[in-house]
Every structure is written in structure tokens, then in C-alpha cells.
Design a protein around this motif. Structure first.
Motif, PDB file in Angstrom:
ATOM      1  N   GLN A 173       0.823  -1.217   0.000  1.00 34.33           N
ATOM      2  CA  GLN A 173       0.000   0.000   0.000  1.00 34.33           C
ATOM      3  C   GLN A 173       0.857   1.266   0.000  1.00 34.33           C
ATOM      4  O   GLN A 173       0.569   2.216  -0.724  1.00 34.33           O
ATOM      5  N   ALA A 174       1.942   1.248   0.791  1.00 33.48           N
ATOM      6  CA  ALA A 174       2.823   2.427   0.834  1.00 33.48           C
ATOM      7  C   ALA A 174       3.457   2.662  -0.537  1.00 33.48           C
ATOM      8  O   ALA A 174       3.533   3.803  -1.008  1.00 33.48           O
ATOM      9  N   LEU A 175       3.896   1.579  -1.190  1.00 34.66           N
ATOM     10  CA  LEU A 175       4.547   1.726  -2.505  1.00 34.66           C
ATOM     11  C   LEU A 175       3.522   2.141  -3.566  1.00 34.66           C
ATOM     12  O   LEU A 175       3.818   2.956  -4.443  1.00 34.66           O
ATOM     13  N   ALA A 176       2.307   1.578  -3.470  1.00 36.94           N
ATOM     14  CA  ALA A 176       1.249   1.931  -4.428  1.00 36.94           C
ATOM     15  C   ALA A 176       0.890   3.411  -4.289  1.00 36.94           C
ATOM     16  O   ALA A 176       0.749   4.123  -5.279  1.00 36.94           O
ATOM     17  N   ASP A 177       0.770   3.890  -3.039  1.00 39.35           N
ATOM     18  CA  ASP A 177       0.424   5.305  -2.805  1.00 39.35           C
ATOM     19  C   ASP A 177       1.469   6.234  -3.404  1.00 39.35           C
ATOM     20  O   ASP A 177       1.190   7.405  -3.659  1.00 39.35           O
ATOM     21  N   HIS A 178       2.691   5.733  -3.568  1.00 34.49           N
ATOM     22  CA  HIS A 178       3.768   6.569  -4.118  1.00 34.49           C
ATOM     23  C   HIS A 178       4.085   6.235  -5.568  1.00 34.49           C
ATOM     24  O   HIS A 178       5.184   6.493  -6.047  1.00 34.49           O
ATOM     25  N   GLY A 179       3.125   5.604  -6.251  1.00 29.75           N
ATOM     26  CA  GLY A 179       3.218   5.514  -7.713  1.00 29.75           C
ATOM     27  C   GLY A 179       3.963   4.331  -8.291  1.00 29.75           C
ATOM     28  O   GLY A 179       4.213   4.298  -9.501  1.00 29.75           O
ATOM     29  N   ALA A 180       4.313   3.327  -7.445  1.00 26.28           N
ATOM     30  CA  ALA A 180       5.062   2.179  -7.988  1.00 26.28           C
ATOM     31  C   ALA A 180       4.183   1.314  -8.882  1.00 26.28           C
ATOM     32  O   ALA A 180       2.981   1.192  -8.659  1.00 26.28           O
ATOM     33  N   LYS A 181       4.826   0.699  -9.899  1.00 25.76           N
ATOM     34  CA  LYS A 181       4.171  -0.371 -10.663  1.00 25.76           C
ATOM     35  C   LYS A 181       4.464  -1.648  -9.897  1.00 25.76           C
ATOM     36  O   LYS A 181       5.631  -1.936  -9.598  1.00 25.76           O
ATOM     37  N   LEU A 182       3.407  -2.433  -9.608  1.00 26.26           N
ATOM     38  CA  LEU A 182       3.582  -3.520  -8.641  1.00 26.26           C
ATOM     39  C   LEU A 182       3.504  -4.908  -9.251  1.00 26.26           C
ATOM     40  O   LEU A 182       2.694  -5.173 -10.148  1.00 26.26           O
ATOM     41  N   ALA A 183       4.336  -5.809  -8.706  1.00 22.34           N
ATOM     42  CA  ALA A 183       4.256  -7.234  -9.025  1.00 22.34           C
ATOM     43  C   ALA A 183       4.257  -7.985  -7.706  1.00 22.34           C
ATOM     44  O   ALA A 183       5.080  -7.707  -6.828  1.00 22.34           O
TER      45      ALA A 183
END
Ligand code: NAD
Length: 257
Positions: free
Chosen positions: A26-36
Motif C-alpha cells: 500500500q505504501a509503494l502503491a500510494d507513491h506511484g510504484a508499478k507492482l508485481a
């Protein structure tokens, strides 16, 4: 502007919404990361897919059980095909047999010792080996999760404490190997959080309660506390930090008696 805008983050260890890996996601998503993300097995697939459906952007999801020969390698082959590179790797997995997480450490079986090491420590080495060519020269970061039982005797943590000691040492060796390739490797030593894995440690609730009573901040840490520290360690804000174990434990580890 997000700290991870456009960066590719690979996260291992989401089992459900209580997972520490989910706080980091969630922290990485909130800061715009593309996630795997991975899921360990078919039984967990649905749960992980439902969780990621609520993220602000779509995430790549594929299976990876680190005890299945070849599956970690295949997982990263899939990442190479999908994204071509990796900027952040989160290792948030551990396992020990329930019978080894209680009673005396001296009774640990070889099989119990070996599986704890394989899943909780060696898997980081294997993941870094497969991820390194995708991270090369990108100022990329790796974060893993440890616990105080790596360095002090914590009742019932037993074989997992020994695996976490190996994990923390692996962080230092990996940081030295991968530093010249532009990759930083750090661990977060988190205070107790009520998750599926944690509940497998005998008498975890007492540990959880006593930490909140004794720690300087007089509270337990949250998924969000750990998620934000992981974000810091994976972003350019921490570009001078590698090979370290950072405590997110309300200060518990500074106490003497
Ligand atoms: P969790 O149960 O939510 O997560 C553990 C994850 O490990 C699960 O997603 C599970 O699928 C994965 N896993 C286990 N065996 C695997 C295998 N063979 N292949 C692939 N994945 C496998 O629990 P959590 O507490 O969020 O644990 C995440 C990490 O945080 C672990 O390394 C744990 O030791 C560490 N940690 C937890 C606490 C705590 O109190 N919860 C404190 C400090 C560190």
C-alpha cells in the motif's frame, strides 16, 4: 510527486490484508510504484487477487513457492518479460513448523531447521541472484523483514531466531556483492504485529502485549509504520544506506533489562 513514480516493485509475501507485505504494498502503491506480487499456492491465489483489485493501479500477480525447484527463477523470468527491469524487491516471507515454535530450541529437528532456513533466509539469496541482472545500474533497493529474536533469545521464537540471524548476515553479504552493481540491500527489524505467521509462535499474544507496555513509545508498531520505512529504504531518500538492519519496534530493542 510519488517517491516511486514509474518504478517497478516486486513484493513477495502477501497472504492477506494483515500481512506486513500488504502494508508495504500500500505504501509503494500510494507513491506511484508499478507492482508485481506473488502468491504462494493456489489456495492463496484468490485472496491475493481480490486484494490487489483494490489498488489504484493494476498489479502483475504470479505464483511462487520458494521451496518448489525452479519456481523462483520462473517467477523472475515472468517479471523480465512483463517489465524488463526491477527497481525494488521486497522479501517478506518466512516459515517454520509450528512444533518448532514452542518449547526448547535444543529439540529442533534437522528437517525443521532446514525448512526454516530455506524459506526464511536462503530464499532472499536466490531472489537477489535472479533479480540482480534486472536491477543492475538502476539505484535499486532490496528490503527484507527480520525480528529481534535474531540477536536475543525470545521465548518460543527458537528456530526462526536462528533463521533471522542468517537472514541479517545474508543482508550484509548481499549488500557487499550487489553494491558495485548499484543495488542496496537492507532489513527492517519489526516489532510484533498480529499476522497469520506471528500467531504460529506459542504465546505470541503475551509478547505483543508486553512490548506495548515496555517499549519507549508504549505502543505496538503497525503495518503502516513498517510500510513507510520500507518506502524510505526503497526510495532515493535512503541512497547512502545499505547492509543495515533498521528497527521499527517503538524503541524496544534499546532497552536493557
Ligand atoms: P504473513 O503470514 O502474513 O506472511 C508470511 C508470508 O510468507 C505469507 O505470504 C506466505 O505465503 C509466505 N510464505 C511462507 N512460506 C512460503 C514459501 N514456501 N514460498 C513463498 N512464500 C511463502 O506474516 P507476516 O508477519 O506478515 O510475515 C512477513 C515477514 O515479516 C516474515 O519474514 C516475518 O518473519 C516478518 N516479521 C513478522 C513480524 C510479526 O510480528 N508479524 C515481526 C518481525 C518480522
Amino acid at each position: 510527486m510519488g517517491l516511486m513514480d514509474g518504478k517497478v516493485a516486486v513484493i513477495f509475501g502477501v497472504a492477506n490484508k494483515r500481512s506486513i507485505a500488504w502494508g508495504i504494498t500500500q505504501a509503494l502503491a500510494d507513491h506511484g510504484a508499478k507492482l508485481a506480487l506473488n502468491y504462494q499456492n493456489e489456495r492463496m491465489e484468490d485472496g491475493v487477487r481480490k486484494l490487489v483489485a483494490d489498488l489504484p493501479q493494476p498489479a502483475y500477480v504470479a505464483p511462487c513457492d520458494v521451496t518448489v525447484p525452479g519456481q523462483t527463477e520462473s517467477y523472475f523470468a515472468g517479471i523480465a518479460k512483463e517489465f524488463g527491469h526491477v527497481d525494488a524487491l521486497v522479501h517478506c516471507i518466512a516459515f517454520a513448523r509450528r512444533e518448532e515454535l514452542g518449547g526448547q530450541f535444543v529439540n529442533t529437528s534437522w528437517e525443521g531447521y532446514a525448512i526454516a532456513q530455506q524459506v526464511s533466509a536462503y530464499s532472499l539469496v536466490e531472489m537477489c541472484r535472479h533479480a540482480a541482472p534486472l536491477m543492475e545500474g538502476r539505484e535499486a533497493g532490496v528490503v527484507t523483514l527480520s525480528y529481534y529474536g535474531a540477536e536475543k533469545v525470545v521465548p518460543n521464537y527458537n528456530v526462526m531466531g536462528v533463521a533471522k540471524a542468517a537472514l541479517e548476515s545474508s543482508v550484509r553479504y548481499l549488500a557487499n556483492d550487489l553494491g558495485p552493481r548499484g543495488v542496496r540491500v537492507n532489513a527492517i527489524s519489526a516489532g510484533p504485529i498480529k499476522t497469520l505467521s506471528a500467531m504460529g509462535v506459542s504465546d505470541f499474544s503475551s509478547l505483543h502485549q508486553s512490548m506495548a507496555e515496555k517499549a519507549p513509545l508504549r505502543r505496538n508498531v503497525t503495518q503502516e509504520d513498517v510500510g513507510n520505512t520500507a518506502l524510505f529504504l526503497l526510495s532515493h531518500l535512503s541512497r547512502g544506506i545499505t547492509g543495515q538492519v533498521i528497527y521499527v519496534d517503538s524503541g524496544y530493542s534499546i532497552l536493557g533489562a
